[in-house]
Design an enzyme around this catalytic site. Structure first.
Site, PDB file in Angstrom:
ATOM      1  N   GLU A 256       0.722  -1.293  -0.020  1.00  0.00           N
ATOM      2  CA  GLU A 256       0.123   0.162   0.040  1.00  0.00           C
ATOM      3  C   GLU A 256       0.802   0.955   0.030  1.00  0.00           C
ATOM      4  O   GLU A 256       1.805   1.458   0.844  1.00  0.00           O
ATOM      5  CB  GLU A 256      -0.795   0.069   1.280  1.00  0.00           C
ATOM      6  CG  GLU A 256      -2.388  -0.252   1.251  1.00  0.00           C
ATOM      7  CD  GLU A 256      -2.721  -0.281   2.763  1.00  0.00           C
ATOM      8  OE1 GLU A 256      -3.101   0.650   3.246  1.00  0.00           O
ATOM      9  OE2 GLU A 256      -2.961  -1.485   3.334  1.00  0.00           O
ATOM     10  N   ARG A 485       5.409 -13.179   9.572  1.00  0.00           N
ATOM     11  CA  ARG A 485       5.947 -11.979   9.506  1.00  0.00           C
ATOM     12  C   ARG A 485       7.417 -11.910   9.996  1.00  0.00           C
ATOM     13  O   ARG A 485       7.661 -12.846  10.935  1.00  0.00           O
ATOM     14  CB  ARG A 485       5.170 -10.759  10.219  1.00  0.00           C
ATOM     15  CG  ARG A 485       3.991 -10.444   9.402  1.00  0.00           C
ATOM     16  CD  ARG A 485       3.045  -9.563  10.428  1.00  0.00           C
ATOM     17  NE  ARG A 485       3.614  -8.385  10.446  1.00  0.00           N
ATOM     18  CZ  ARG A 485       3.082  -7.553   9.867  1.00  0.00           C
ATOM     19  NH1 ARG A 485       2.135  -7.667   8.933  1.00  0.00           N
ATOM     20  NH2 ARG A 485       3.331  -6.199   9.844  1.00  0.00           N
ATOM     21  N   LYS A 495       4.375   2.910  11.484  1.00  0.00           N
ATOM     22  CA  LYS A 495       4.595   4.211  10.678  1.00  0.00           C
ATOM     23  C   LYS A 495       4.447   5.479  11.686  1.00  0.00           C
ATOM     24  O   LYS A 495       4.896   6.250  11.593  1.00  0.00           O
ATOM     25  CB  LYS A 495       3.594   4.294   9.632  1.00  0.00           C
ATOM     26  CG  LYS A 495       3.951   3.341   8.470  1.00  0.00           C
ATOM     27  CD  LYS A 495       2.590   3.173   7.607  1.00  0.00           C
ATOM     28  CE  LYS A 495       2.799   1.808   6.628  1.00  0.00           C
ATOM     29  NZ  LYS A 495       1.696   1.360   6.433  1.00  0.00           N
TER      30      LYS A 495
HETATM   31  P1  ATP Z   1       3.033  -2.212   8.214  1.00  0.00           P
HETATM   32  O1  ATP Z   1       1.483  -2.454   8.870  1.00  0.00           O
HETATM   33  O2  ATP Z   1       3.903  -2.893   8.789  1.00  0.00           O
HETATM   34  O3  ATP Z   1       3.169  -0.949   7.904  1.00  0.00           O
HETATM   35  P2  ATP Z   1       1.518  -3.257   5.994  1.00  0.00           P
HETATM   36  O4  ATP Z   1       0.984  -4.541   6.085  1.00  0.00           O
HETATM   37  O5  ATP Z   1       0.496  -2.194   5.950  1.00  0.00           O
HETATM   38  O6  ATP Z   1       2.633  -2.843   6.794  1.00  0.00           O
HETATM   39  P3  ATP Z   1       1.626  -3.534   3.010  1.00  0.00           P
HETATM   40  O7  ATP Z   1       2.128  -2.360   2.091  1.00  0.00           O
HETATM   41  O8  ATP Z   1       0.298  -3.734   3.081  1.00  0.00           O
HETATM   42  O9  ATP Z   1       2.136  -3.093   4.364  1.00  0.00           O
HETATM   43  O10 ATP Z   1       2.598  -4.588   2.857  1.00  0.00           O
HETATM   44  C1  ATP Z   1       2.984  -5.216   1.546  1.00  0.00           C
HETATM   45  C2  ATP Z   1       3.400  -6.795   1.756  1.00  0.00           C
HETATM   46  O11 ATP Z   1       4.154  -6.736   2.895  1.00  0.00           O
HETATM   47  C3  ATP Z   1       2.009  -7.469   2.176  1.00  0.00           C
HETATM   48  O12 ATP Z   1       2.005  -8.647   1.516  1.00  0.00           O
HETATM   49  C4  ATP Z   1       2.201  -7.773   3.856  1.00  0.00           C
HETATM   50  O13 ATP Z   1       1.716  -8.914   4.209  1.00  0.00           O
HETATM   51  C5  ATP Z   1       3.901  -7.826   3.671  1.00  0.00           C
HETATM   52  N1  ATP Z   1       4.567  -7.372   4.887  1.00  0.00           N
HETATM   53  C6  ATP Z   1       4.201  -6.466   5.679  1.00  0.00           C
HETATM   54  N2  ATP Z   1       4.881  -6.240   6.811  1.00  0.00           N
HETATM   55  C7  ATP Z   1       5.796  -7.497   6.742  1.00  0.00           C
HETATM   56  C8  ATP Z   1       6.493  -7.973   7.804  1.00  0.00           C
HETATM   57  N3  ATP Z   1       6.778  -7.550   8.968  1.00  0.00           N
HETATM   58  N4  ATP Z   1       7.079  -9.324   7.383  1.00  0.00           N
HETATM   59  C9  ATP Z   1       6.635  -9.679   6.324  1.00  0.00           C
HETATM   60  N5  ATP Z   1       6.052  -9.594   5.432  1.00  0.00           N
HETATM   61  C10 ATP Z   1       5.491  -8.165   5.645  1.00  0.00           C
HETATM   62 MG    MG Z   2      -1.608  -3.076   4.791  1.00  0.00          MG
END
Ligand code: ATP
Ligand code: MG
Length: 805
Positions: A256, A485, A495
């Site tokens: 995102e 994760r 963030k």
């Molecule tokens: P955050 O909430 O930590 O900011 P998010 O899940 O909102 O991360 P996205 O932009 O939706 O971030 O993530 C893109 C991809 O990265 C998704 O497939 C998500 O599952 C994966 N992802 C996010 N955080 C992690 C993590 N800590 N370890 C592995 N994969 C991750």
């Molecule tokens: Mg997300």
């Protein structure tokens, strides 16, 4: 029947491949189901326990075993930890159908027997000693056999099996020295070329030529289905899918664009791009831009940049918003199939309908709202009004007509579209309604013919609605699979929290080297290849991986050790004048950039330093104290010292100090007369005066940003856990002028032999100028440097414990 079992198995966390495998054996599946019942398991069980329960099921082979529940319970509560224990415990209950009890079970299966690492080591050392000759002849090829033999030593029966291998490796290394050509030749012959392995469809070797394990061939990723094997409600859709992909692996990385990526995302990048690459498939970079209010240009740019930095190239860069027209058409189809309705309830009403009780928890009675039973025609008309801007945000949503009877909240009529009066980054003000994640993600995966939709485990429940939606719309259903994760402990990744550190000026920005955003890690000088090998060694499972900062740093350190040249740098210089050398005296001292005969020519061979009668040493390498000391080997008034690579030692003659006692200059003697030279206790660093060294305007020595392992748990909030010494600044430091040569040649792009994760870094970026400052640490240039200002960051310390207070 088998469907019921499959649901039961997936509830405790078995993946589909495993489930299918177990279902093939009726007896084992029967026992497994009974065991789940006995253990009263209704939730995800961790992988290790699942494996133990499975092996119990395999041993039971469908038979009724009285008191087997004793074994099951001992697995579930963690008393039985290994297959061996389970097997012994099972033998015991089987042999004692009448009298089986916990106490005897425990003593028969070694519960609570704790063998220390030292005890295990003793046994192994003894074994190796008594088989020394044999081992010396067979060398490394006999390691697997030793492992097998050692496991049979009666004293080691209950030792933790994971202790054996490291101890054996260590002892064998002591005995045989490092592997040499005698040990490697055979191995290379055995390893089939990648292409051949694929052609014959054999399971790939678990390790690469270097002995590196590959996260793509084992664990979670190794168990994934092949393209074409993911089940479909409408099998004819699979034919079209395979036609479009040619049977290749298709994945996507779907961030995102609402923030900077962090270390966890590098795992997601590697999982998606890397898995596709490993199987000769393709991976999309897809910006999941359905939430226009949170998106910003800088995030798009940064995400692209980070994927590139980690050495991956998207097959195509796409945006969820590219598909807004197609998504809209499917939303109308949803209504036409009587699977969608326009709802005008408030969020509070919806919560009640979903069974939310007055105390906020779920579990109350669920019920449908009046809007659910409208006609298709009326829904279509209202949905078009939504599109045309007739409703304000909150006045209407399109909801999926799912299954309120289901146990899963993901099936309780999720929202598919909402009204948002926000212009979109790419579509401008064309749309007044935007699709939700739940509606968009699976459908765009389907449009893009994704064969493996890999995401993290918090989406496990979403899998049901994902599949439901593809099926009711009769589109190809990609396979969503969930992995654990990656988190780094001792820091924060959220963030919102990082924004606070940035806004309050506690750090230098989103890319401050003390943070764990990818931008920060890059600025700090961590090479991208180090991140990939680090993630590879962690492997991928369905469990969350929590890693301490120090473990990450230790992986970075070992990568840098193999890829950086060494330079002499002095943080706090003191002048030394050697009185018995003429002003005209000058001796060239040759020093290799990287000691070791076979080091890569990219390190630059040797450089020459001029040794004259005026040099600099580090303040900490001199102690103005004549009392002999057992642990200080460097320069004191009555202890001479060697200078790195200089033929003779120097001794102190006199010390010049200011009025406060600070040393201004050391007058010294060069001990180069016949009979004067003795082997010094140690060699210290030194730098030439004049053009031989240059001044560094600022060195930033970064330490941990937080004091504790869990900053967010601080009772006064994470800001109270900040380490006040997280950045130390040195402004007097000097470095040998060969640094300019290293800088000119950077990035050196030294390859690690046999590694799959060598990334060619592009030139022109400051942080690719990296070096080991002898005895000080690993450093790189910071982006704040200019043509006439040098600023360095410390990437990591030289050893694990230095630098931590
Ligand atoms: P955050 O909430 O930590 O900011 P998010 O899940 O909102 O991360 P996205 O932009 O939706 O971030 O993530 C893109 C991809 O990265 C998704 O497939 C998500 O599952 C994966 N992802 C996010 N955080 C992690 C993590 N800590 N370890 C592995 N994969 C991750
Ligand atoms: Mg997300």
């Amino acid at each position: 029947m088998s469907e019921e079992l499959a649901t039961l198995f997936s509830k405790i966390g078995l993946n589909e491949t495993k489930t299918q495998e177990i279902l093939k054996n009726k007896k084992v599946s029967k026992s497994f189901a009974e065991i789940i019942e006995e253990g009263k398991l209704s939730d995800i069980v961790d992988d290790k326990k699942i494996a133990l329960l499975h092996s119990l099921a395999t041993e039971s082979k469908g038979a009724e075993i009285p008191h087997r529940e004793l074994v099951t319970k001992a697995i579930v509560d963690g008393r039985l930890k290994t297959n061996l224990q389970v097997s012994e415990a099972f033998k015991y209950v089987k042999a004692n159908p009448e009298t089986a009890n916990n106490a005897d079970l425990e003593s028969n299966s070694g519960v609570g027997v704790e063998l220390s690492e030292g005890q295990v080591k003793n046994e192994i050392v003894n074994y190796i000693q008594s088989n020394k000759e044999d081992i010396e002849t067979k060398r490394y090829s006999c390691v697997p056999a030793i492992l097998g033999q050692v496991k049979k030593i009666p004293e080691l029966k209950w030792a933790a099996p994971n202790l054996f291998k490291p101890i054996i490796d260590e002892e064998i290394l002591k005995l045989l020295g490092p592997k040499d050509e005698r040990d490697t030749v055979k191995k290379e012959k055995k390893k089939p070329a990648k292409k051949e392995a694929k052609a014959s469809e054999t399971k790939k070797e678990e390790t690469s030529a270097s002995g590196e394990r590959s996260m793509f061939s084992e664990g979670f990723l190794g168990d994934l289905h092949k393209p074409g094997q993911n089940p479909q409600m409408y099998p004819e859709l699979m034919k079209e899918h395979l036609k479009a992909t040619g049977g290749k692996v298709f994945t996507r990385f779907p961030p995102e664009p609402n923030g900077y990526l962090h270390i966890g995302h590098s795992k997601a990048i590697m999982v998606n791009f890397g898995y596709a690459k490993f199987h000769d498939g393709v991976c999309y970079l897809r910006f999941d831009d359905t939430n226009p209010e949170a998106e910003e240009e800088r995030y798009f740019t940064s995400i692209l940049d980070m994927v590139d930095w980690l050495g991956f190239e998207p097959w195509k860069v796409t945006y969820s918003s590219d598909y807004f027209d197609e998504l809209y058409a499917l939303a109308e189809r949803l209504i036409e199939n009587d699977r969608g309705y326009v709802c005008h309830c408030t969020p509070e009403q919806v919560k009640l309908q979903r069974g939310q009780k007055p105390d906020g928890t779920l579990g109350g009675e669920r019920f449908a709202c009046e809007h659910r039973s409208k006609s298709k025609e009326q829904n279509l008309e209202e949905f078009r009004k939504m599109r045309n801007g007739f409703y304000k945000p909150g006045e209407a949503t399109l909801r999926m007509k799912q299954d309120l009877e289901s146990d899963s909240p993901q099936m309780w009529d999720l929202v598919a579209y909402r009204v948002l009066n926000a212009p979109h980054h790419r579509t401008g003000d064309k749309w007044k309604i935007y699709p939700t994640y739940d509606f968009t993600h699976c459908l765009v995966d389907s449009f893009e013919n994704i064969s493996h939709s890999l995401c993290t485990t918090e989406f496990i429940l979403s899998r049901e609605s994902y599949e439901w939606l593809c099926d009711v719309l009769k589109v190809y259903r990609p396979a969503q699979r969930e992995y654990g994760r990656l988190n780094i402990t001792g820091t924060i990744l959220s963030k919102r929290k990082i924004a606070k550190l940035v806004n309050e000026g506690i750090v230098r920005g989103w890319d401050d080297p003390r943070l764990y955003t990818l931008e920060a890690i890059r600025r700090r000088g961590v090479p991208p290849g180090a991140i990939l090998s680090f993630i590879n060694t962690l492997g991928v499972t369905t469990n969350t991986t929590n890693i301490q900062e120090v473990r990450f740093e230790s992986a970075v350190r070992s990568y840098l050790d193999q890829t950086t040249p060494r330079l002499m740098m002095i943080l706090d210089p003191v002048k030394v004048v050697i009185e018995n050398l003429e002003d005209s005296f000058s001796e060239d001292v040759e020093i290799p950039y990287k000691p070791g005969a076979n080091s890569d020519p990219k390190f630059g061979g040797n450089r020459t330093l001029k040794f004259t009668n005026t040099i600099y040493i580090d303040r900490s390498d001199f102690r103005d104290d004549s009392t002999p000391s057992k642990d200080y080997f460097r320069l004191t008034p009555n202890q001479p010292v060697g200078l790195m690579k200089v033929p003779f030692n120097i001794a102190v003659k006199s010390v010049e100090k200011d009025s406060e006692g600070n040393v201004l200059c050391i007058h010294a003697t060069y001990l180069n007369k016949e009979g004067e030279h003795k082997k010094p206790k140690t060699f210290i660093q030194w730098l030439p005066s004049g053009e031989g060294s240059i001044k560094i305007d600022e060195i930033r020595v970064q330490n941990r940003l937080f004091n504790s392992e869990n900053p967010s748990a601080h009772p006064d909030g994470f800001l109270s856990d900040i380490n006040p010494n997280s950045e130390e600044i040195y402004t007097n430091a000097i470095i040998e002028s060969s640094f300019l040569d290293v800088k000119k040649r950077s990035p050196l792009n030294v390859k690690i032999a046999d590694s799959e994760f060598n990334i060619e870094e592009k030139s022109g970026r400051p942080e690719t100028v990296r070096f080991q400052a002898l005895r000080v640490g690993y450093f790189c240039m910071d982006k704040d440097s200019t043509d006439n200002k040098l600023i360095f960051n410390r990437i990591v310390t030289l050893k694990e414990d230095s630098g931590k207070n």
